[in-house]
Design a protein around this motif. Structure first.
Motif, PDB file in Angstrom:
ATOM      1  N   PHE A  23      19.779  -5.613  18.286  1.00 10.66           N
ATOM      2  CA  PHE A  23      18.758  -6.578  17.887  1.00 10.66           C
ATOM      3  C   PHE A  23      19.333  -7.943  17.518  1.00 10.66           C
ATOM      4  CE2 PHE A  23      16.675  -2.456  16.717  1.00 10.66           C
ATOM      5  CZ  PHE A  23      15.689  -2.513  17.679  1.00 10.66           C
ATOM      6  N   VAL A  24      20.555  -7.969  17.011  1.00 11.83           N
ATOM      7  CA  VAL A  24      21.118  -9.246  16.540  1.00 11.83           C
ATOM      8  C   VAL A  24      22.315  -9.719  17.365  1.00 11.83           C
ATOM      9  CG1 VAL A  24      20.317  -8.848  14.190  1.00 11.83           C
ATOM     10  CG2 VAL A  24      22.617  -8.122  14.824  1.00 11.83           C
ATOM     11  N   ALA A  25      23.002  -8.822  18.049  1.00 14.86           N
ATOM     12  CA  ALA A  25      24.176  -9.203  18.839  1.00 14.86           C
ATOM     13  C   ALA A  25      24.295  -8.295  20.059  1.00 14.86           C
ATOM     14  CB  ALA A  25      25.446  -9.119  17.985  1.00 14.86           C
ATOM     15  N   PRO A  26      23.316  -8.351  20.978  1.00 16.10           N
ATOM     16  CA  PRO A  26      23.320  -7.436  22.131  1.00 16.10           C
ATOM     17  C   PRO A  26      24.547  -7.575  23.016  1.00 16.10           C
ATOM     18  CG  PRO A  26      21.691  -9.182  22.424  1.00 16.10           C
ATOM     19  CD  PRO A  26      22.142  -9.252  21.009  1.00 16.10           C
ATOM     20  N   GLY A  27      25.078  -8.797  23.126  1.00 23.09           N
ATOM     21  CA  GLY A  27      26.271  -8.981  23.935  1.00 23.09           C
ATOM     22  C   GLY A  27      27.440  -8.169  23.412  1.00 23.09           C
ATOM     23  N   SER A  28      27.580  -8.161  22.088  1.00 23.60           N
ATOM     24  CA  SER A  28      28.643  -7.377  21.462  1.00 23.60           C
ATOM     25  C   SER A  28      28.451  -5.889  21.724  1.00 23.60           C
ATOM     26  CB  SER A  28      28.660  -7.648  19.947  1.00 23.60           C
ATOM     27  OG  SER A  28      29.586  -6.813  19.291  1.00 23.60           O
ATOM     28  N   LEU A  29      27.202  -5.431  21.632  1.00 19.60           N
ATOM     29  CA  LEU A  29      26.918  -4.013  21.865  1.00 19.60           C
ATOM     30  C   LEU A  29      27.273  -3.611  23.290  1.00 19.60           C
ATOM     31  CD1 LEU A  29      25.560  -1.238  21.234  1.00 19.60           C
ATOM     32  CD2 LEU A  29      23.459  -2.258  22.135  1.00 19.60           C
ATOM     33  N   PHE A  30      26.764  -4.363  24.284  1.00 17.55           N
ATOM     34  CA  PHE A  30      26.980  -3.972  25.674  1.00 17.55           C
ATOM     35  C   PHE A  30      28.449  -4.081  26.080  1.00 17.55           C
ATOM     36  CE2 PHE A  30      22.341  -4.998  26.002  1.00 17.55           C
ATOM     37  CZ  PHE A  30      21.935  -3.722  26.364  1.00 17.55           C
ATOM     38  N   SER A  31      29.182  -5.001  25.469  1.00 19.63           N
ATOM     39  CA  SER A  31      30.615  -5.077  25.736  1.00 19.63           C
ATOM     40  C   SER A  31      31.323  -3.848  25.181  1.00 19.63           C
ATOM     41  CB  SER A  31      31.200  -6.344  25.089  1.00 19.63           C
ATOM     42  OG  SER A  31      30.679  -7.507  25.698  1.00 19.63           O
ATOM     43  N   ARG A  32      30.875  -3.392  24.014  1.00 20.10           N
ATOM     44  CA  ARG A  32      31.529  -2.265  23.348  1.00 20.10           C
ATOM     45  C   ARG A  32      31.242  -0.935  24.039  1.00 20.10           C
ATOM     46  NH1 ARG A  32      29.711  -3.410  18.870  1.00 20.10           N
ATOM     47  NH2 ARG A  32      28.118  -1.844  18.472  1.00 20.10           N
ATOM     48  N   LEU A 200       9.412  -9.063  27.657  1.00 18.79           N
ATOM     49  CA  LEU A 200      10.358 -10.180  27.639  1.00 18.79           C
ATOM     50  C   LEU A 200      11.629  -9.789  26.891  1.00 18.79           C
ATOM     51  CD1 LEU A 200       7.905 -13.142  26.894  1.00 18.79           C
ATOM     52  CD2 LEU A 200       8.836 -12.422  29.101  1.00 18.79           C
ATOM     53  N   TRP A 201      11.450  -9.026  25.835  1.00 16.62           N
ATOM     54  CA  TRP A 201      12.608  -8.561  25.064  1.00 16.62           C
ATOM     55  C   TRP A 201      13.422  -7.569  25.889  1.00 16.62           C
ATOM     56  CZ3 TRP A 201      11.910  -7.046  19.190  1.00 16.62           C
ATOM     57  CH2 TRP A 201      13.170  -7.014  18.584  1.00 16.62           C
ATOM     58  N   ASN A 202      12.728  -6.649  26.566  1.00 16.10           N
ATOM     59  CA  ASN A 202      13.412  -5.700  27.447  1.00 16.10           C
ATOM     60  C   ASN A 202      14.216  -6.436  28.521  1.00 16.10           C
ATOM     61  OD1 ASN A 202      10.451  -3.647  27.374  1.00 16.10           O
ATOM     62  ND2 ASN A 202      12.285  -3.432  26.123  1.00 16.10           N
ATOM     63  N   ILE A 203      13.593  -7.446  29.120  1.00 18.19           N
ATOM     64  CA  ILE A 203      14.242  -8.215  30.185  1.00 18.19           C
ATOM     65  C   ILE A 203      15.463  -8.965  29.642  1.00 18.19           C
ATOM     66  CG2 ILE A 203      13.949 -10.200  31.728  1.00 18.19           C
ATOM     67  CD1 ILE A 203      11.013  -9.274  32.079  1.00 18.19           C
ATOM     68  N   PHE A 204      15.316  -9.519  28.449  1.00 23.24           N
ATOM     69  CA  PHE A 204      16.437 -10.245  27.848  1.00 23.24           C
ATOM     70  C   PHE A 204      17.628  -9.306  27.622  1.00 23.24           C
ATOM     71  CE2 PHE A 204      18.642 -11.202  23.800  1.00 23.24           C
ATOM     72  CZ  PHE A 204      19.298 -12.366  24.191  1.00 23.24           C
ATOM     73  N   LEU A 205      17.374  -8.129  27.041  1.00 26.87           N
ATOM     74  CA  LEU A 205      18.457  -7.171  26.797  1.00 26.87           C
ATOM     75  C   LEU A 205      19.098  -6.728  28.112  1.00 26.87           C
ATOM     76  CD1 LEU A 205      16.931  -4.907  23.996  1.00 26.87           C
ATOM     77  CD2 LEU A 205      18.685  -6.669  23.744  1.00 26.87           C
ATOM     78  N   ALA A 206      18.260  -6.459  29.111  1.00 25.70           N
ATOM     79  CA  ALA A 206      18.787  -6.035  30.410  1.00 25.70           C
ATOM     80  C   ALA A 206      19.633  -7.144  31.032  1.00 25.70           C
ATOM     81  CB  ALA A 206      17.646  -5.653  31.346  1.00 25.70           C
ATOM     82  N   THR A 207      19.185  -8.385  30.916  1.00 30.34           N
ATOM     83  CA  THR A 207      19.932  -9.511  31.480  1.00 30.34           C
ATOM     84  C   THR A 207      21.315  -9.640  30.839  1.00 30.34           C
ATOM     85  OG1 THR A 207      17.891 -10.742  31.950  1.00 30.34           O
ATOM     86  CG2 THR A 207      19.928 -12.008  31.827  1.00 30.34           C
ATOM     87  N   THR A 222      19.635 -12.206  35.511  1.00 28.82           N
ATOM     88  CA  THR A 222      18.219 -12.401  35.172  1.00 28.82           C
ATOM     89  C   THR A 222      17.318 -11.940  36.307  1.00 28.82           C
ATOM     90  OG1 THR A 222      18.773 -14.310  33.772  1.00 28.82           O
ATOM     91  CG2 THR A 222      16.476 -14.095  34.471  1.00 28.82           C
ATOM     92  N   LEU A 223      17.699 -12.300  37.529  1.00 29.34           N
ATOM     93  CA  LEU A 223      16.912 -11.903  38.700  1.00 29.34           C
ATOM     94  C   LEU A 223      16.844 -10.388  38.825  1.00 29.34           C
ATOM     95  CD1 LEU A 223      15.384 -12.825  41.214  1.00 29.34           C
ATOM     96  CD2 LEU A 223      17.562 -12.836  42.458  1.00 29.34           C
ATOM     97  N   ILE A 224      17.974  -9.722  38.614  1.00 31.80           N
ATOM     98  CA  ILE A 224      18.004  -8.257  38.686  1.00 31.80           C
ATOM     99  C   ILE A 224      17.115  -7.653  37.605  1.00 31.80           C
ATOM    100  CG2 ILE A 224      19.470  -6.215  38.388  1.00 31.80           C
ATOM    101  CD1 ILE A 224      21.770  -7.834  39.609  1.00 31.80           C
ATOM    102  N   ALA A 225      17.173  -8.224  36.399  1.00 32.36           N
ATOM    103  CA  ALA A 225      16.405  -7.682  35.279  1.00 32.36           C
ATOM    104  C   ALA A 225      14.913  -7.920  35.431  1.00 32.36           C
ATOM    105  CB  ALA A 225      16.898  -8.299  33.979  1.00 32.36           C
TER     106      ALA A 225
END
Length: 240
Positions: A23-32, A200-207, A222-225
């Motif tokens: 919710f606050v740092a999705p980039g960190s989560l997906f990298s981990r 929109l939130w789902n798309i943002f996380l997927a992107t 973004t296009l894929i998401a």
């Protein structure tokens, strides 16, 4: 403290931190979780619980007669006698609507997650392609906004007087509800009900996740998401 207890506690803290990060740092989560522990079973459990609470609480408060009339509304050109017989059958099953509706909602979630997982796996052109299992867990994480959606719905449920609670509030975050599109405009109303701001939130996380996992550009991610949601909306329009 036993080693097993420490492992369980460490796992619980790791999952809790991951939920906060989505919710606050999705980039960190997906990298981990790209190659490490992704907490697939845990996130599946919490999403299943959220779906269960959301729909079972909904079916517990709505009027069973509303359910019957809604089911009948989708059946056109029936003789009066057959329509009355169908209404009788629907009423006999109304008391099980909570369990049935909840089960079907959970089943739909699983089908959606499975379909998106296959799609993401197919679109992954990176050198180190992930397995379906990894993409399945990835997709589960992108659906976590349902936790917020469920909590907000529960707040409405306990704050709105029973006599003022409307069945269509289950779609409180849809375009139809947010912009008060009247049901008398069936085309716009049905389309608006299929468009939810949480998408929109789902798309943002997927992107964010796709960009990291496939090492592609933000535009392509973004296009894929976005594509699956666009196809869903187009299919919804064609079915109206």
């Amino acid at each position: 403290m036993h080693a097993s207890d420490l492992k369980i506690r460490s796992g619980a803290m790791g999952f809790f931190n991951s939920v906060c990060d989505v919710f606050v740092a999705p980039g960190s989560l997906f990298s981990r979780i790209r190659y490490g522990e992704a907490w697939g079973v845990w996130v599946f459990a919490i999403l299943t619980l959220a779906i269960f609470v959301l729909y079972y609480s909904f079916y517990s408060v709505i009027d069973s007669e509303w359910l019957v009339q809604k089911q009948l509304a989708g059946i056109q050109d029936l003789p009066t006698s057959q329509r009355e017989e169908l209404a009788r059958i629907f009423r006999s099953f109304a008391e099980y609507a909570g369990w049935l509706g909840t089960f079907l909602s959970m089943l739909v979630m699983m089908l959606v997650v499975s379909g998106l997982s296959c799609y993401y796996m197919f679109m992954d052109q990176s050198e180190q392609k992930k397995t379906f299992e990894r993409w399945f867990t990835f997709t589960l994480w992108t659906q976590t906004p349902v936790i917020v959606s469920t909590l907000m719905f529960i707040v409405m449920l306990v704050t709105i007087p029973a006599q003022d609670f409307r069945p269509d509030l289950i779609n409180y975050s849809s375009v139809s509800q947010l912009f008060s599109i009247p049901a008398e405009q069936p085309l716009l109303y049905a389309l608006g009900n299929s468009l939810d701001i949480f998408y929109l939130w789902n798309i943002f996380l997927a992107t964010v996740g796709i960009k990291i996992w496939t090492e592609t550009t933000f535009t392509k991610a973004t296009l894929i998401a976005v594509t699956p949601y666009v196809l869903y909306i187009v299919a919804k329009i064609l079915s109206i």
